[in-house]
Design a protein around this motif. Structure first.
Motif, PDB file in Angstrom:
ATOM      1  N   SER A  22       0.831  -1.213   0.000  1.00  0.00           N
ATOM      2  CA  SER A  22       0.000   0.000   0.000  1.00  0.00           C
ATOM      3  C   SER A  22       0.859   1.253   0.000  1.00  0.00           C
ATOM      4  N   ALA A  23       1.994   1.190   0.705  1.00  0.00           N
ATOM      5  CA  ALA A  23       2.849   2.366   0.860  1.00  0.00           C
ATOM      6  C   ALA A  23       3.483   2.809  -0.448  1.00  0.00           C
ATOM      7  N   ILE A  24       3.744   1.873  -1.368  1.00  0.00           N
ATOM      8  CA  ILE A  24       4.460   2.239  -2.590  1.00  0.00           C
ATOM      9  C   ILE A  24       3.537   2.534  -3.766  1.00  0.00           C
ATOM     10  N   GLY A  29       6.013   8.778 -10.393  1.00  0.00           N
ATOM     11  CA  GLY A  29       5.946  10.207 -10.683  1.00  0.00           C
ATOM     12  C   GLY A  29       6.436  11.075  -9.552  1.00  0.00           C
ATOM     13  N   LEU A  30       6.515  10.499  -8.344  1.00  0.00           N
ATOM     14  CA  LEU A  30       6.871  11.276  -7.166  1.00  0.00           C
ATOM     15  C   LEU A  30       8.299  11.799  -7.231  1.00  0.00           C
ATOM     16  N   LEU A 151       3.006   9.394   0.552  1.00  0.00           N
ATOM     17  CA  LEU A 151       3.071  10.439  -0.461  1.00  0.00           C
ATOM     18  C   LEU A 151       3.591  11.745   0.136  1.00  0.00           C
ATOM     19  N   VAL A 152       3.082  12.114   1.316  1.00  0.00           N
ATOM     20  CA  VAL A 152       3.497  13.361   1.962  1.00  0.00           C
ATOM     21  C   VAL A 152       4.959  13.293   2.395  1.00  0.00           C
ATOM     22  N   LEU A 252      -0.881  19.417   3.432  1.00  0.00           N
ATOM     23  CA  LEU A 252      -1.984  19.303   4.393  1.00  0.00           C
ATOM     24  C   LEU A 252      -3.195  18.626   3.750  1.00  0.00           C
ATOM     25  N   PHE A 253      -3.403  18.875   2.478  1.00  0.00           N
ATOM     26  CA  PHE A 253      -4.485  18.236   1.733  1.00  0.00           C
ATOM     27  C   PHE A 253      -4.311  16.714   1.748  1.00  0.00           C
ATOM     28  N   PHE A 254      -3.111  16.240   1.457  1.00  0.00           N
ATOM     29  CA  PHE A 254      -2.865  14.796   1.450  1.00  0.00           C
ATOM     30  C   PHE A 254      -2.890  14.209   2.863  1.00  0.00           C
ATOM     31  N   LEU A 255      -2.459  14.992   3.847  1.00  0.00           N
ATOM     32  CA  LEU A 255      -2.562  14.521   5.228  1.00  0.00           C
ATOM     33  C   LEU A 255      -4.016  14.362   5.645  1.00  0.00           C
TER      34      LEU A 255
END
Length: 400
Positions: A22-24, A29-30, A151-152, A252-255
């Protein structure tokens, strides 16, 4: 330590292996994003088209391989598909560290997209295989939270690494190596068959009508909230606020997307058939806050409301997708739904540009007002269709 699955239990290391996948899932693109502005300096002869290809081609390849992985999972060993995908993902990440030309970066990134596409549907498919009922809902929430938290954190890390050397951000693409190592424990501890009373066992094949509904809803929800990720920086610049604040706002949006996943089962129990109605309301309010107010505090509030609403919608859609198919086809159903996320990311700017042209406006506030209006319209429909499987939670879902 044993973790209950709803049909038995698994060891902590097996759960960590599932979580690592799930983490990857959001990594493609990151690594590229923090160095896009520097690539013209690193490769003086590079064109804007080549830079766009570096970001768009891997995403384009992810979609068909997400669907292919889902289809292959019906008749083949999912763990073999996972290991092949992780190996391609990991080796491509290592290769990126040694690339010396833009052409090679593009080629390697495309191969990485192939590997990532094979892995992505299994990030939720493994949870569906190992968990059921409330335990599955809870784990899908955790999966969503882990995905967005990674992602964050990884974005912050790659931004720092990019200042040291432009190659170093690609180190994040080697994280699949951890999942590859942990996959050994998944092979040693196979999932337990779905219990006879499970709602999945009532299906002989995927319910196509419900699948299409979930796909359209997920595409729309993702498209709506992408206004924050794609257009917040332009709005912040227009407001004469420091450009670094846009990075804070998006983080903050992704958090906020991450947070509901930590207690999604309790949110569902509290809101029941109103879960999507309330979530859409939060998204609408959040987009309006960002579009209306120039104050930093209200911009933060808007980003948090939007992210939180979407963070509830995402795991609920994933769990619904699992319930509309027999166990052997659950990953395929999930692959169709998850592909909508990447499709929305790819075409969101084109949709917005089309409507900007239609309304003869170039206002930086337009994406937020326009998407808020669309979300409000869907929320109004949801008010009257709260018993609908896609927009609410119908009786069959409660019985799961």
């Amino acid at each position: 330590m044993k973790i209950k699955t709803g049909k038995g239990s698994v060891t902590l290391v097996v759960l960590l292996a599932i979580w690592s996948v799930s983490a990857i899932a959001s990594l493609p693109g990151l690594a590229v994003s923090p160095i896009l502005g520097d690539l013209n300096k690193v490769f003086p002869k590079v064109t804007d088209l080549e830079i766009q290809m570096l970001t768009s081609l891997p995403s384009l390849l992810i979609i068909p391989f997400v669907l292919l992985s889902g289809k292959l999972s019906e008749g083949r060993d999912k763990l073999k598909i996972l290991i092949v995908g992780l190996s391609i993902f990991f080796l491509s990440g290592v290769a990126c560290l040694f690339a010396r030309s833009m052409a090679w970066l593009i080629v390697i990134s495309c191969i990485l997209g192939v590997g990532a596409g094979m892995v992505i549907p299994l990030s939720t498919g493994l949870i569906v295989d190992y968990f059921t009922g409330d335990s599955r809902v809870r784990q899908l929430g955790y999966s969503s939270a882990i995905n967005n938290l990674t992602l964050v954190v990884a974005t912050a890390v790659t931004g720092y690494l990019a200042e040291v050397n432009w190659h170093l951000p690609f180190l994040v693409y080697t994280l699949p190596g951890i999942s590859l190592a942990l996959s050994f424990f998944l092979r040693r501890s196979r999932s337990t068959p779905e219990p006879e009373q499970s709602i999945q066992m009532r299906h002989k094949r995927i319910d196509r009508g419900k699948l299409v509904g979930l796909m359209l809803f997920y595409f729309f929800a993702t498209y709506a909230v992408l206004a924050i990720a794609f257009y917040a920086s332009f709005l912040v610049d227009d407001y004469k606020i420091s450009s670094s604040f846009s990075g804070v706002l998006i983080s903050l949006f992704f958090l906020a997307i991450m947070l509901p996943g930590l207690f999604i089962d309790r949110i569902i129990r509290a809101l029941k058939q109103n879960v999507n109605l309330v979530s859409l309301g939060l998204v609408c309010a959040g987009l309006l806050c960002v579009g209306i107010f120039r104050d930093k505090t209200m911009l933060v509030v808007g980003a948090l409301l939007t992210g939180f609403g979407y963070g509830v919608i995402q795991p609920v859609i994933y769990d619904k997708a699992a319930t509309i198919a027999p166990p052997r086809s659950a990953t395929l159903a999930l692959s169709f739904v998850m592909a909508m996320n990447y499709l929305a990311v790819m075409i969101c700017p084109f949709i917005m540009d089309m409507f900007r042209h239609l309304f003869h406006t170039h206002s930086d506030r337009f994406p937020f007002f326009f998407n808020a209006a669309l979300v409000f319209a869907l929320a109004a429909v949801t008010w009257f269709r709260r018993g609908n499987f896609t927009l609410g939670l119908d009786e069959s879902y409660y019985k799961n």
